[in-house]
Design a protein around this motif. Structure first.
Motif, PDB file in Angstrom:
ATOM      1  N   GLY A  44       0.815  -1.195   0.000  1.00 59.98           N
ATOM      2  CA  GLY A  44       0.000   0.000   0.000  1.00 59.98           C
ATOM      3  C   GLY A  44       0.851   1.247   0.000  1.00 59.98           C
ATOM      4  N   LYS A  45       0.203   2.398   0.086  1.00 53.22           N
ATOM      5  CA  LYS A  45       0.905   3.672   0.098  1.00 53.22           C
ATOM      6  C   LYS A  45       0.232   4.622   1.080  1.00 53.22           C
ATOM      7  CE  LYS A  45       2.745   3.575  -4.627  1.00 53.22           C
ATOM      8  NZ  LYS A  45       2.769   4.216  -5.962  1.00 53.22           N
ATOM      9  N   VAL A  46       1.022   5.563   1.601  1.00 56.73           N
ATOM     10  CA  VAL A  46       0.502   6.623   2.432  1.00 56.73           C
ATOM     11  C   VAL A  46       1.136   7.933   1.977  1.00 56.73           C
ATOM     12  CG1 VAL A  46       2.280   6.300   4.217  1.00 56.73           C
ATOM     13  CG2 VAL A  46       0.082   7.372   4.817  1.00 56.73           C
ATOM     14  N   PHE A  47       0.324   8.993   1.984  1.00 61.98           N
ATOM     15  CA  PHE A  47       0.819  10.322   1.602  1.00 61.98           C
ATOM     16  C   PHE A  47      -0.056  11.354   2.302  1.00 61.98           C
ATOM     17  CE2 PHE A  47      -2.237   8.914  -1.552  1.00 61.98           C
ATOM     18  CZ  PHE A  47      -3.076   9.997  -1.698  1.00 61.98           C
ATOM     19  N   ARG A  48       0.261  12.621   2.113  1.00 63.38           N
ATOM     20  CA  ARG A  48      -0.494  13.674   2.781  1.00 63.38           C
ATOM     21  C   ARG A  48      -0.660  14.864   1.843  1.00 63.38           C
ATOM     22  NH1 ARG A  48       4.767  13.910   4.215  1.00 63.38           N
ATOM     23  NH2 ARG A  48       5.769  15.989   4.112  1.00 63.38           N
ATOM     24  N   PHE A  49      -1.631  15.712   2.174  1.00 66.80           N
ATOM     25  CA  PHE A  49      -1.773  16.992   1.474  1.00 66.80           C
ATOM     26  C   PHE A  49      -2.469  17.972   2.404  1.00 66.80           C
ATOM     27  CE2 PHE A  49      -5.648  14.684   0.367  1.00 66.80           C
ATOM     28  CZ  PHE A  49      -6.648  15.641   0.443  1.00 66.80           C
ATOM     29  N   ALA A  50      -2.398  19.242   2.064  1.00 65.14           N
ATOM     30  CA  ALA A  50      -2.982  20.293   2.905  1.00 65.14           C
ATOM     31  C   ALA A  50      -4.428  20.550   2.505  1.00 65.14           C
ATOM     32  CB  ALA A  50      -2.163  21.575   2.790  1.00 65.14           C
ATOM     33  N   ALA A  51      -5.303  20.632   3.491  1.00 63.38           N
ATOM     34  CA  ALA A  51      -6.715  20.901   3.223  1.00 63.38           C
ATOM     35  C   ALA A  51      -6.907  22.311   2.675  1.00 63.38           C
ATOM     36  CB  ALA A  51      -7.521  20.730   4.505  1.00 63.38           C
ATOM     37  N   ARG A  52      -7.834  22.414   1.775  1.00 65.81           N
ATOM     38  CA  ARG A  52      -8.237  23.722   1.248  1.00 65.81           C
ATOM     39  C   ARG A  52      -9.695  23.619   0.838  1.00 65.81           C
ATOM     40  NH1 ARG A  52      -8.033  25.318  -3.970  1.00 65.81           N
ATOM     41  NH2 ARG A  52      -6.516  23.687  -4.483  1.00 65.81           N
ATOM     42  N   ARG A  53     -10.539  24.441   1.453  1.00 67.38           N
ATOM     43  CA  ARG A  53     -11.982  24.319   1.245  1.00 67.38           C
ATOM     44  C   ARG A  53     -12.346  24.448  -0.231  1.00 67.38           C
ATOM     45  NH1 ARG A  53     -14.758  24.177   6.031  1.00 67.38           N
ATOM     46  NH2 ARG A  53     -13.506  24.742   7.847  1.00 67.38           N
ATOM     47  N   GLY A  54     -13.142  23.497  -0.686  1.00 63.27           N
ATOM     48  CA  GLY A  54     -13.603  23.502  -2.065  1.00 63.27           C
ATOM     49  C   GLY A  54     -12.617  22.951  -3.067  1.00 63.27           C
ATOM     50  N   ALA A  55     -11.453  22.515  -2.618  1.00 62.31           N
ATOM     51  CA  ALA A  55     -10.402  22.083  -3.553  1.00 62.31           C
ATOM     52  C   ALA A  55     -10.840  20.895  -4.411  1.00 62.31           C
ATOM     53  CB  ALA A  55      -9.130  21.725  -2.780  1.00 62.31           C
ATOM     54  N   LEU A  56     -11.697  20.030  -3.867  1.00 59.88           N
ATOM     55  CA  LEU A  56     -12.112  18.834  -4.604  1.00 59.88           C
ATOM     56  C   LEU A  56     -13.622  18.815  -4.822  1.00 59.88           C
ATOM     57  CD1 LEU A  56      -9.913  16.181  -2.748  1.00 59.88           C
ATOM     58  CD2 LEU A  56      -9.400  17.377  -4.882  1.00 59.88           C
ATOM     59  N   ALA A  57     -14.217  20.003  -4.878  1.00 60.20           N
ATOM     60  CA  ALA A  57     -15.673  20.099  -5.009  1.00 60.20           C
ATOM     61  C   ALA A  57     -16.189  19.391  -6.251  1.00 60.20           C
ATOM     62  CB  ALA A  57     -16.107  21.563  -5.019  1.00 60.20           C
ATOM     63  N   ASP A  58     -15.412  19.407  -7.332  1.00 58.25           N
ATOM     64  CA  ASP A  58     -15.856  18.776  -8.579  1.00 58.25           C
ATOM     65  C   ASP A  58     -15.878  17.250  -8.494  1.00 58.25           C
ATOM     66  OD1 ASP A  58     -16.133  21.258  -9.696  1.00 58.25           O
ATOM     67  OD2 ASP A  58     -14.236  21.219 -10.788  1.00 58.25           O
ATOM     68  N   TRP A  59     -15.292  16.709  -7.433  1.00 57.12           N
ATOM     69  CA  TRP A  59     -15.272  15.252  -7.284  1.00 57.12           C
ATOM     70  C   TRP A  59     -16.576  14.696  -6.725  1.00 57.12           C
ATOM     71  CZ3 TRP A  59     -10.175  12.704  -5.216  1.00 57.12           C
ATOM     72  CH2 TRP A  59      -9.140  12.903  -6.156  1.00 57.12           C
ATOM     73  N   VAL A  60     -17.379  15.533  -6.128  1.00 56.92           N
ATOM     74  CA  VAL A  60     -18.508  15.049  -5.325  1.00 56.92           C
ATOM     75  C   VAL A  60     -19.658  14.558  -6.193  1.00 56.92           C
ATOM     76  CG1 VAL A  60     -20.231  15.696  -3.598  1.00 56.92           C
ATOM     77  CG2 VAL A  60     -17.889  16.570  -3.427  1.00 56.92           C
ATOM     78  N   VAL A  61     -20.127  13.372  -5.886  1.00 63.63           N
ATOM     79  CA  VAL A  61     -21.387  12.840  -6.411  1.00 63.63           C
ATOM     80  C   VAL A  61     -22.254  12.568  -5.195  1.00 63.63           C
ATOM     81  CG1 VAL A  61     -22.516  10.949  -7.629  1.00 63.63           C
ATOM     82  CG2 VAL A  61     -20.325  11.824  -8.460  1.00 63.63           C
ATOM     83  N   GLN A  62     -23.273  13.395  -4.985  1.00 61.32           N
ATOM     84  CA  GLN A  62     -24.063  13.301  -3.760  1.00 61.32           C
ATOM     85  C   GLN A  62     -24.990  12.092  -3.750  1.00 61.32           C
ATOM     86  OE1 GLN A  62     -23.568  14.957  -1.183  1.00 61.32           O
ATOM     87  NE2 GLN A  62     -22.864  17.017  -1.628  1.00 61.32           N
ATOM     88  N   ALA A  63     -25.637  11.826  -4.866  1.00 58.01           N
ATOM     89  CA  ALA A  63     -26.630  10.757  -4.885  1.00 58.01           C
ATOM     90  C   ALA A  63     -26.723  10.152  -6.274  1.00 58.01           C
ATOM     91  CB  ALA A  63     -27.989  11.295  -4.450  1.00 58.01           C
ATOM     92  N   GLN A  64     -27.182   8.916  -6.315  1.00 55.27           N
ATOM     93  CA  GLN A  64     -27.419   8.213  -7.562  1.00 55.27           C
ATOM     94  C   GLN A  64     -28.868   7.750  -7.588  1.00 55.27           C
ATOM     95  OE1 GLN A  64     -23.571   5.891  -6.458  1.00 55.27           O
ATOM     96  NE2 GLN A  64     -23.963   5.359  -8.606  1.00 55.27           N
ATOM     97  N   THR A  65     -29.371   7.460  -8.780  1.00 54.92           N
ATOM     98  CA  THR A  65     -30.732   6.965  -8.943  1.00 54.92           C
ATOM     99  C   THR A  65     -30.663   5.607  -9.620  1.00 54.92           C
ATOM    100  OG1 THR A  65     -31.537   9.235  -9.172  1.00 54.92           O
ATOM    101  CG2 THR A  65     -33.048   7.479  -9.831  1.00 54.92           C
ATOM    102  N   PRO A  66     -30.574   4.523  -8.841  1.00 55.32           N
ATOM    103  CA  PRO A  66     -30.421   3.200  -9.431  1.00 55.32           C
ATOM    104  C   PRO A  66     -31.669   2.712 -10.157  1.00 55.32           C
ATOM    105  CG  PRO A  66     -30.691   3.029  -7.071  1.00 55.32           C
ATOM    106  CD  PRO A  66     -30.558   4.485  -7.378  1.00 55.32           C
ATOM    107  N   THR A  67     -32.813   3.190  -9.721  1.00 57.53           N
ATOM    108  CA  THR A  67     -34.090   2.888 -10.366  1.00 57.53           C
ATOM    109  C   THR A  67     -35.072   3.969  -9.956  1.00 57.53           C
ATOM    110  OG1 THR A  67     -35.709   1.123 -10.794  1.00 57.53           O
ATOM    111  CG2 THR A  67     -34.989   1.425  -8.514  1.00 57.53           C
ATOM    112  N   GLU A  68     -36.126   4.144 -10.701  1.00 56.44           N
ATOM    113  CA  GLU A  68     -37.045   5.243 -10.477  1.00 56.44           C
ATOM    114  C   GLU A  68     -37.617   5.219  -9.056  1.00 56.44           C
ATOM    115  OE1 GLU A  68     -41.130   7.195 -12.410  1.00 56.44           O
ATOM    116  OE2 GLU A  68     -40.207   5.406 -13.296  1.00 56.44           O
ATOM    117  N   GLY A  69     -37.532   6.359  -8.393  1.00 57.38           N
ATOM    118  CA  GLY A  69     -38.100   6.490  -7.068  1.00 57.38           C
ATOM    119  C   GLY A  69     -37.159   6.149  -5.927  1.00 57.38           C
TER     120      GLY A  69
END
Length: 342
Positions: A132-157
């Motif tokens: 495996g691997k481990v690394f770090r980075f500095a937080a910055r608000r909104g830096a990865l906002a484009d990555w977010v998928v809040q919800a999916q619709t697997p079937t209607e309803g």
């Protein structure tokens, strides 16, 4: 014993001396000895791991409780979009400039995550050890906002969130089981391992149902189920099925039990579901279940039910109906007879 990678990462860049440190994705057995226990807030939504970490004396919640953590450590989940969502959220939960430590196994996609992060947050050089691997980075608000998928619709309803089981479509086993259910079901029911609620919705559409308990160990999946099912007959229980104790015995149970623990297939989990289901049913209770065809569940069913039959299936799945669970003394006698016959 120290974590094979985390200790090395913290030697290079120690955690801040003050403030709460958020830890996401630690399992019941994860070694956290390199972290300051009294300053940790652990997030774990899988009930067995949540209970295991709590038993070790950690502060554990199913979701973050603040938005100004001094630093964070994340053990990457296997689902790619779940990992991306978690990392994006950490950028908003940790104070600007605060350290986010990312640890992941190669077979959980850590290399892909690191590659995707490089042009966005300038992560440190990774330390590779123990597959495996481990690394770090500095937080910055909104830096990865484009990555977010809040919800999916697997079937209607229905809505799901990334990372829950079968988030992108109705599970084929559950669909097959729903087709096999009779038009009228017993009054007091449970759906064990209910997931995000699709099968429960099919159960509630049958005649005769007065109450339905959805029992699910994954907090995120159960949260989806709460959004997907508004029927007042439904109750929701965030519990490990194998340790769950209902208020009263059920007249019927319907289930599509899991058979994986982590990456590994484990038929013992499904067998534990079967035994638990039998213990939660009335003496005239009924069970309907689906299982992958290769799983060895027949003997377990016969050890705890008077009547067992296969009621259908296909090349991938088999469907079972069982009724009238054995009492403890009857089950013990049946188990002894089974062992003698081997």
């Amino acid at each position: 014993m120290t974590h094979p990678r985390l200790s090395l990462a913290l030697e290079q860049a120690p955690l801040p001396e003050d403030g709460t440190i958020l830890v996401i994705g630690a399992l019941a057995e994860t070694d956290l000895s390199d972290l300051p226990k009294d300053r940790l807030e652990l997030v774990q939504g899988f009930a067995p791991d949540h209970a295991g970490l709590s038993a070790r004396g950690y502060t554990v919640s199913p979701a973050p409780q603040s938005s100004d953590y001094a630093a964070a450590v994340i053990f990457l989940p296997r689902a790619k979009q779940e990992a991306r969502n978690a990392l994006a959220r950490l950028c908003d939960l940790v104070i600007d400039g605060g350290m986010i430590v990312v640890d992941g196994a190669k077979n959980d996609g850590v290399d892909s995550v690191l590659k995707s992060l490089k042009p966005l947050v300038a992560p440190s050089a990774a330390i590779a050890k123990a597959h495996g691997k481990v690394f770090r980075f500095a937080a910055r608000r909104g830096a990865l906002a484009d990555w977010v998928v809040q919800a999916q619709t697997p079937t209607e309803g229905f809505v799901t969130t990334p990372g829950v089981f079968s988030a992108d479509k109705v599970d084929a086993g559950s669909a097959l089981l729903a087709q096999a259910l009779p038009g009228r079901l017993p009054a007091r029911l449970a759906d064990l391992g209910a997931g995000w609620g699709w099968l429960s919705a099919q159960i509630l559409a049958r005649e005769g149902v007065e109450t339905l308990d959805l029992v699910e160990a994954d907090y995120a999946a159960l949260d989806c189920a709460k959004r997907n099912i508004t029927d007042p007959r439904a109750s929701f229980h965030w519990e490990d099925v194998t340790g769950y104790e209902p208020a009263a015995r059920y007249s019927g149970i319907i289930m599509n039990p899991p058979f994986h623990v982590g990456h590994a297939g484990d038929p013992n989990l499904g067998q534990a579901f079967i035994r638990k289901a039998a213990s939660m049913l009335s003496l005239s209770g009924k069970l309907w279940m689906v299982a992958n065809r290769h799983l060895p569940y027949e003997d377990t069913l016969r050890q705890v039910f008077h009547h067992v039959e296969e009621i259908g299936g296909n090349a991938q799945f088999k469907l079972f109906y069982a009724e009238k669970p054995l009492t403890k003394s009857q089950a013990a006698k049946a188990d002894t007879q089974t062992k003698r016959g081997r």
